[in-house]
Motif scaffolding. Sequence first.
Motif, PDB file in Angstrom:
ATOM      1  N   ARG A   1      49.061  35.328  30.642  1.00  0.00           N
ATOM      2  CA  ARG A   1      48.068  35.728  31.633  1.00  0.00           C
ATOM      3  C   ARG A   1      48.432  35.168  33.002  1.00  0.00           C
ATOM      4  N   LEU A   2      48.143  35.951  34.026  1.00  0.00           N
ATOM      5  CA  LEU A   2      48.297  35.511  35.409  1.00  0.00           C
ATOM      6  C   LEU A   2      47.124  36.067  36.218  1.00  0.00           C
ATOM      7  N   PRO A   3      46.811  35.447  37.357  1.00  0.00           N
ATOM      8  CA  PRO A   3      45.726  35.980  38.191  1.00  0.00           C
ATOM      9  C   PRO A   3      46.048  37.388  38.682  1.00  0.00           C
ATOM     10  N   ALA A   4      45.037  38.225  38.746  1.00  0.00           N
ATOM     11  CA  ALA A   4      45.257  39.599  39.194  1.00  0.00           C
ATOM     12  C   ALA A   4      45.429  39.687  40.705  1.00  0.00           C
ATOM     13  N   TYR A   5      44.728  38.841  41.458  1.00  0.00           N
ATOM     14  CA  TYR A   5      44.660  39.031  42.910  1.00  0.00           C
ATOM     15  C   TYR A   5      45.992  38.802  43.620  1.00  0.00           C
ATOM     16  N   CYS A   6      46.905  38.028  43.026  1.00  0.00           N
ATOM     17  CA  CYS A   6      48.146  37.697  43.723  1.00  0.00           C
ATOM     18  C   CYS A   6      49.391  38.200  43.016  1.00  0.00           C
ATOM     19  N   THR A   7      49.241  39.060  42.028  1.00  0.00           N
ATOM     20  CA  THR A   7      50.381  39.627  41.304  1.00  0.00           C
ATOM     21  C   THR A   7      50.481  41.120  41.593  1.00  0.00           C
ATOM     22  N   SER A   8      51.684  41.648  41.512  1.00  0.00           N
ATOM     23  CA  SER A   8      51.859  43.070  41.817  1.00  0.00           C
ATOM     24  C   SER A   8      51.141  43.943  40.793  1.00  0.00           C
ATOM     25  N   MET A   9      51.236  43.602  39.514  1.00  0.00           N
ATOM     26  CA  MET A   9      50.534  44.394  38.506  1.00  0.00           C
ATOM     27  C   MET A   9      49.028  44.250  38.665  1.00  0.00           C
ATOM     28  N   GLY A  10      48.572  43.047  39.017  1.00  0.00           N
ATOM     29  CA  GLY A  10      47.147  42.855  39.228  1.00  0.00           C
ATOM     30  C   GLY A  10      46.618  43.693  40.374  1.00  0.00           C
ATOM     31  N   ARG A  11      47.381  43.763  41.450  1.00  0.00           N
ATOM     32  CA  ARG A  11      46.935  44.559  42.603  1.00  0.00           C
ATOM     33  C   ARG A  11      46.874  46.041  42.238  1.00  0.00           C
ATOM     34  N   VAL A  12      47.841  46.510  41.477  1.00  0.00           N
ATOM     35  CA  VAL A  12      47.843  47.909  41.053  1.00  0.00           C
ATOM     36  C   VAL A  12      46.619  48.192  40.175  1.00  0.00           C
ATOM     37  N   LEU A  13      46.318  47.265  39.269  1.00  0.00           N
ATOM     38  CA  LEU A  13      45.196  47.468  38.358  1.00  0.00           C
ATOM     39  C   LEU A  13      43.860  47.366  39.083  1.00  0.00           C
TER      40      LEU A  13
ATOM     41  N   ARG B   1      35.650  44.500  44.086  1.00  0.00           N
ATOM     42  CA  ARG B   1      34.977  43.470  44.887  1.00  0.00           C
ATOM     43  C   ARG B   1      34.248  42.467  43.990  1.00  0.00           C
ATOM     44  N   ALA B   2      33.643  42.958  42.934  1.00  0.00           N
ATOM     45  CA  ALA B   2      32.910  42.072  42.029  1.00  0.00           C
ATOM     46  C   ALA B   2      33.857  41.095  41.334  1.00  0.00           C
ATOM     47  N   ILE B   3      35.037  41.562  40.982  1.00  0.00           N
ATOM     48  CA  ILE B   3      36.020  40.694  40.329  1.00  0.00           C
ATOM     49  C   ILE B   3      36.542  39.644  41.306  1.00  0.00           C
ATOM     50  N   LEU B   4      36.826  40.057  42.533  1.00  0.00           N
ATOM     51  CA  LEU B   4      37.395  39.137  43.517  1.00  0.00           C
ATOM     52  C   LEU B   4      36.360  38.140  44.034  1.00  0.00           C
ATOM     53  N   GLY B   5      35.088  38.546  44.074  1.00  0.00           N
ATOM     54  CA  GLY B   5      34.055  37.670  44.602  1.00  0.00           C
ATOM     55  C   GLY B   5      34.136  37.566  46.115  1.00  0.00           C
ATOM     56  N   THR B   6      33.463  36.566  46.658  1.00  0.00           N
ATOM     57  CA  THR B   6      33.425  36.379  48.114  1.00  0.00           C
ATOM     58  C   THR B   6      34.032  35.054  48.554  1.00  0.00           C
ATOM     59  N   ASP B   7      34.305  34.177  47.611  1.00  0.00           N
ATOM     60  CA  ASP B   7      34.865  32.868  47.955  1.00  0.00           C
ATOM     61  C   ASP B   7      36.383  32.944  48.107  1.00  0.00           C
ATOM     62  N   THR B   8      36.919  32.041  48.914  1.00  0.00           N
ATOM     63  CA  THR B   8      38.370  31.945  49.074  1.00  0.00           C
ATOM     64  C   THR B   8      39.019  31.644  47.732  1.00  0.00           C
ATOM     65  N   LEU B   9      40.064  32.385  47.413  1.00  0.00           N
ATOM     66  CA  LEU B   9      40.747  32.247  46.126  1.00  0.00           C
ATOM     67  C   LEU B   9      41.845  31.182  46.211  1.00  0.00           C
ATOM     68  N   PRO B  10      42.243  30.606  45.102  1.00  0.00           N
ATOM     69  CA  PRO B  10      43.277  29.562  45.127  1.00  0.00           C
ATOM     70  C   PRO B  10      44.609  30.083  45.660  1.00  0.00           C
TER      71      PRO B  10
END
Length: 252
Positions: free
Chosen positions: A134-146, A156-165
């Motif tokens: 598993r890897l985070p979706a927000y910073c991976t190429s496959m995650g961004r595509v998905l 938006r609900a998955i990403l939330g509103t807080d700054t991500l690591p």
Amino acid sequence: MTISERDIMGGLAKGLAVIETFTAERPRQSISEVSAASGLDRATARRCLLTLAHQGYADYDGKFFTLTPRVLRLGTACLATMPLPQIVQPMLDRLSEEIGESSSVSILDGGEIVYVARAAQKKVMSVVLMPGSRLPAYCTSMGRVLLAGLPEPDARAILGTDTLPARTSRTLTDPKAIIAELSQVRAQGYAAIDQEVEEGLRSVAVPLLNARGRVIAALNTGLPASGPVADLTGRYLPALLAVQEQLRPILR
């Protein structure tokens, strides 16, 4: 189907929560660390961990617990029931031979991608990637595509509103900036990442669509960062798109 609370086994749920605290970043944990990561109290975390050790799913050296290969039976049983890995693996093998780089297929699970198939040519990340990784979706190429394949409110609900690591100095961490990036990914049909998930690693991914045009998975290749970023898409995107087209008529 609605499941009644009285039909839920709380002990099983807690045990699964404990297993999920073990990651590539946290392969070896104490009772206190598992308690903090799972949200369970220390006594409950301890009982779960000792049960896992007793059943052979974990090793215990008196202070730290690590999962054993036996736990892979749980994931393997799931993957074995999924036709997707069986369908894509032969094409992944051919793709990796053709381009001389590792390739992978993943699906989205909440805010993470889960690898379901992989053809490794060489190690390009510090962690070992395999089906089930598993890897985070927000910073991976496959995650961004998905994420781009979801309705924007869901993304938006998955990403939330807080700054991500920030995994590296290049990681996009502002959810608004990532949403804007997803719009571009959606428009161009692929995502390219330059050292956002790990220093020295680039990757490019395309969505895998079924015959109805729904995004059901993502396909990528990753390689060490060298030369112009444009080389990434120029050299590897056509091969990924070719596999995408070959798979579309046969994916459900």
